[in-house]
Motif scaffolding. Structure first.
Motif, PDB file in Angstrom:
ATOM      1  N   LYS A  34      11.701   1.495  -3.827  1.00  0.00           N
ATOM      2  CA  LYS A  34      12.817   2.272  -3.230  1.00  0.00           C
ATOM      3  C   LYS A  34      12.820   1.043  -1.768  1.00  0.00           C
ATOM      4  N   ASN A  55      13.736   5.794  -6.593  1.00  0.00           N
ATOM      5  CA  ASN A  55      13.978   7.600  -6.146  1.00  0.00           C
ATOM      6  C   ASN A  55      15.390   7.638  -6.202  1.00  0.00           C
ATOM      7  N   SER A 202      -0.386   3.997  -3.736  1.00  0.00           N
ATOM      8  CA  SER A 202      -1.545   2.584  -3.497  1.00  0.00           C
ATOM      9  C   SER A 202      -2.639   3.243  -2.942  1.00  0.00           C
ATOM     10  N   GLY A 219       3.758   1.017  -4.294  1.00  0.00           N
ATOM     11  CA  GLY A 219       5.197   0.568  -3.461  1.00  0.00           C
ATOM     12  C   GLY A 219       4.313  -0.471  -2.234  1.00  0.00           C
ATOM     13  N   THR A 220       3.691   0.300  -1.650  1.00  0.00           N
ATOM     14  CA  THR A 220       3.138  -0.845  -0.344  1.00  0.00           C
ATOM     15  C   THR A 220       2.302  -1.560  -0.756  1.00  0.00           C
ATOM     16  N   ARG A 226       6.915   0.075   3.789  1.00  0.00           N
ATOM     17  CA  ARG A 226       8.452   0.856   4.120  1.00  0.00           C
ATOM     18  C   ARG A 226       9.300   0.938   5.425  1.00  0.00           C
TER      19      ARG A 226
HETATM   20  C1  LIG Z   1       6.924   6.090  -3.130  1.00  0.00           C
HETATM   21  C2  LIG Z   1       6.184   6.601  -3.714  1.00  0.00           C
HETATM   22  C3  LIG Z   1       5.626   5.922  -4.444  1.00  0.00           C
HETATM   23  C4  LIG Z   1       4.489   4.867  -4.346  1.00  0.00           C
HETATM   24  O1  LIG Z   1       4.455   4.910  -3.092  1.00  0.00           O
HETATM   25  P1  LIG Z   1       3.192   3.820  -2.027  1.00  0.00           P
HETATM   26  O2  LIG Z   1       2.539   4.572  -1.371  1.00  0.00           O
HETATM   27  O3  LIG Z   1       4.304   3.014  -1.638  1.00  0.00           O
HETATM   28  O4  LIG Z   1       2.467   3.339  -3.735  1.00  0.00           O
HETATM   29  C5  LIG Z   1       4.933   6.339  -6.125  1.00  0.00           C
HETATM   30  N1  LIG Z   1       5.744   7.295  -6.347  1.00  0.00           N
HETATM   31  C6  LIG Z   1       6.662   8.386  -6.212  1.00  0.00           C
HETATM   32  C7  LIG Z   1       7.114   9.390  -6.562  1.00  0.00           C
HETATM   33  C8  LIG Z   1       7.366   7.878  -4.792  1.00  0.00           C
HETATM   34  O5  LIG Z   1       8.323   8.712  -4.423  1.00  0.00           O
END
Ligand SMILES: *Cc1c(COP(=O)(O)O)cnc(C)c1O
Length: 227
Positions: A34, A55, A202, A219-220, A226
């Motif tokens: 995202k 997302n 993360s 993600g991060t 982000r």
């Molecule tokens: C954004 C998100 C993640 C990833 O989060 P990070 O802390 O950046 O790894 C995982 N699951 C959902 C549902 C998210 O919205």
């Protein structure tokens, strides 16, 4: 950069799996993309990632179009509105965030039209947080029973997002609870297979792997903060 992050995450997943007596290949890395531009997703693909989690439907559709030359497996992990079910069914091989019969029924209707059986996970609000999506643990069995009666969705497991904490260990009881709920549910609803557990981000994916995660959503740690 991205390649190094991915390498290090894979190693950490493997280490945590082996310490828990699990096989590293039983855990799939979902790269949460995202807000990440299509070209960086392309880099991550070339660095070896295949599964990307999004997302927001419109953002995901734009990126899928820009990256349609790549065999990416898209997962939907955000809050899904029933009126977007059609797009979710078209693009995503797994929807992690189903938390009502109404939404499941809408996905079922769209999947039937598309001639597809849509795999989904049921999102559980394990800690009972007022602000979070997800079904209450007490209502889970009834929901799984109703959803498993639909012909064009297949419940493949459970997903959760525990309360935010700086301490990864704070997530452990919530991950353990999700696993216990999956086992209890599988024993109570005939013919159901809840082998997928989508848990860990993360900050806490190693704990999630040690508690049985089969899908970690990161993600991060891959793409950086982000904006
Ligand atoms: C954004 C998100 C993640 C990833 O989060 P990070 O802390 O950046 O790894 C995982 N699951 C959902 C549902 C998210 O919205």
């Amino acid at each position: 950069m991205i390649a190094q992050h991915i390498d290090s995450i894979r190693q950490r997943i493997a280490k945590s799996a082996l310490q828990a007596g699990r096989r590293p290949e039983d855990i799939r890395l979902v790269a949460v993309s995202k807000t990440v531009a299509a070209e960086r997703i392309r880099q991550a693909f070339h660095a070896g990632l295949r599964v990307f989690g999004e997302n927001y439907i419109q953002e995901a559709r734009d990126k899928a179009q820009a990256l349609s030359d790549l065999p990416i497996e898209w997962h939907f992990i955000g809050h899904l509105q029933s009126n977007k079910a059609k797009y979710a069914v078209r693009q995503f091989s797994l929807i992690h965030s189903v938390d009502s019969l109404r939404l499941a029924a809408e996905i079922d209707r769209e999947a039937r039209k598309a001639g597809k059986i849509q795999p989904i996970l049921i999102q559980v609000n394990v800690a009972g947080e007022a602000t979070k999506s997800g079904i209450d643990p007490e209502a889970l069995i009834d929901l799984v029973r109703s959803v498993s009666a639909l012909s064009h969705v297949r419940v493949a497991g459970l997903m959760t997002m525990p309360p935010f904490s700086e301490d990864p260990e704070a997530s452990r009881p919530h991950f353990r609870r999700l696993k216990a709920l999956a086992d209890h549910c599988a024993a109570s609803v005939p013919g159901i297979d809840l082998r997928e557990l989508s848990m860990g981000m993360s900050g806490d994916f190693e704990v999630a792997v040690s508690e049985g995660a089969t899908l970690v959503r990161i993600g991060t740690a891959i793409f950086g903060e982000r904006s």
